[in-house]
Design a protein around this motif. Sequence first.
Motif, short mmCIF file in Angstrom:
data_model
loop_
_atom_site.label_atom_id
_atom_site.label_comp_id
_atom_site.label_asym_id
_atom_site.label_seq_id
_atom_site.Cartn_x
_atom_site.Cartn_y
_atom_site.Cartn_z
N MET A 136 0.56 -0.89 -0.18
CA MET A 136 -0.03 -0.27 0.42
C MET A 136 1.02 1.42 0.19
N LEU A 137 0.85 2.21 -0.68
CA LEU A 137 1.92 2.79 -1.02
C LEU A 137 0.90 5.03 -0.68
N GLY A 138 1.70 4.99 -0.12
CA GLY A 138 0.93 6.52 0.79
C GLY A 138 2.01 7.80 1.46
N VAL A 139 1.57 8.46 1.98
CA VAL A 139 2.26 9.92 1.98
C VAL A 139 2.05 9.48 3.70
N GLU A 140 2.81 10.38 4.34
CA GLU A 140 2.83 11.34 6.00
C GLU A 140 2.23 12.38 5.90
N LEU A 141 1.80 12.74 5.99
CA LEU A 141 1.34 14.21 5.44
C LEU A 141 1.83 14.88 7.07
N ASN A 142 1.81 16.52 6.63
CA ASN A 142 2.16 17.42 7.80
C ASN A 142 1.37 18.05 8.11
N ILE A 143 0.78 17.78 9.68
CA ILE A 143 -0.19 18.66 9.97
C ILE A 143 0.71 20.42 10.60
N LEU A 144 0.45 21.38 9.85
CA LEU A 144 1.16 22.29 10.39
C LEU A 144 0.72 23.07 11.42
N ASN A 145 -0.31 23.56 11.33
CA ASN A 145 -0.65 24.10 12.55
C ASN A 145 -1.87 23.78 13.49
N THR A 146 -1.97 24.74 14.16
CA THR A 146 -3.43 24.36 15.09
C THR A 146 -4.64 24.18 14.78
N LYS A 147 -4.59 25.30 13.35
CA LYS A 147 -6.11 24.87 12.80
C LYS A 147 -6.77 23.68 11.76
N GLY A 148 -5.24 22.45 12.39
CA GLY A 148 -5.30 21.13 11.38
C GLY A 148 -5.09 21.22 10.25
N GLU A 149 -4.40 22.36 9.59
CA GLU A 149 -4.62 22.52 8.00
C GLU A 149 -2.93 21.23 7.65
N ILE A 150 -3.34 21.01 6.81
CA ILE A 150 -2.18 19.98 6.22
C ILE A 150 -1.58 20.33 4.95
N ASP A 151 -0.20 19.69 4.34
CA ASP A 151 0.66 20.52 3.39
C ASP A 151 0.14 19.85 1.53
N MET A 152 -0.96 18.89 1.81
CA MET A 152 -1.04 18.66 -0.18
C MET A 152 -2.22 19.25 -0.38
N GLU A 153 -2.79 19.14 -1.07
CA GLU A 153 -4.02 19.48 -1.51
C GLU A 153 -5.21 18.05 -1.76
N PRO A 154 -5.98 18.08 -2.08
CA PRO A 154 -6.73 16.46 -1.54
C PRO A 154 -6.99 16.28 -3.18
N LYS A 155 -6.20 17.03 -4.93
CA LYS A 155 -6.73 16.15 -5.87
C LYS A 155 -5.61 15.64 -5.56
N HIS A 156 -4.36 15.70 -4.96
CA HIS A 156 -2.98 14.32 -5.16
C HIS A 156 -3.62 12.86 -4.38
N TYR A 157 -4.72 13.14 -3.42
CA TYR A 157 -4.81 12.46 -2.77
C TYR A 157 -5.09 10.81 -3.14
N LYS A 158 -5.78 10.77 -4.83
CA LYS A 158 -6.60 9.53 -5.15
C LYS A 158 -5.74 8.81 -5.57
N TYR A 159 -4.59 9.09 -5.79
CA TYR A 159 -3.39 7.91 -6.33
C TYR A 159 -2.59 7.63 -5.21
N MET A 160 -3.06 8.00 -4.05
CA MET A 160 -2.25 7.17 -2.61
C MET A 160 -3.66 6.37 -2.42
N ASP A 161 -2.95 4.37 -1.81
CA ASP A 161 -3.71 4.20 -1.14
C ASP A 161 -3.88 4.16 0.59
N LEU A 162 -3.11 5.25 1.09
CA LEU A 162 -3.09 5.60 2.88
C LEU A 162 -2.76 6.76 2.88
#
Length: 252
Positions: A82-108
């Motif tokens: 299963m290929l995926g990503v470990e995203l970064n939680i950037l701040n206290t708003k819970g924002e993360i550092d990749m756009e959702p349009k990239h997530y469909k290529y990932m299993d995790l």
Amino acid sequence: MEVIMPEKREASNPSLLDVHTHTIMSGHAFSTLSEMIAAAQARGLKILGVTEHSPTIPGSCCWLYFKNYWVVPRQYGDLRLMLGVELNILNTKGEIDMEPKHYKYMDLRIAGIHSVCWEGGTTSENTEGVIAAMRNPWVQIISHPADGTAELLLEPLVLASKETGTILEVNNNSIRPGRGKAKAIDNNRELLMLCKKHNVPVIIGSDAHISFDVGFHDLVYKMAQEIDFPQELILNTDPEKFLRALKPNPTE
């Protein structure tokens, strides 16, 4: 040169899956994808997750690498990749550092706090930030929430896991001798005790950055035994149970 492979799983480490690992593409790891697959097979795993760091981590791969995941086969004998990503939680708003349009290529999709790209606040604000990330429909697992990188209230995270279906990881690498995470042992023990109290399942991650560490979960299993943590709440021992627990992709 002789290649030294990791030992097979022992009774003290009944994991059949490890879904938090990194290859050289993360920029600070030491093994190739092929070497990680071979190590997982040698350990008798049924699922290997390779979750490269997202681009905000210095030296990691760009979005184009993740987009090209489709070229990689997902089955190697009895081993599912299963290929995926470990995203970064950037701040206290819970924002993360990749756009959702990239997530469909990932299993995790895992998300966690890393000091090099985290803008924190008070303990309560930090906790709210992680909970906001857990409510993101794309985030399936929170990596090493108890390693002490940010001050967090753990019980609200456990309750949020129950609410959202986002799985909390107990990270074996965080409690290894020499890792330098002073609060990680006590924090992870507390996390396990709270998950036991609220009947919330966990995933154990090796966070392997070299092939020899793939599937190495022994320190967490020892901790779990010390507090009589229920085996049925550890998702690593049942691949099908893990896949059922994994938050599905949002419908577009």
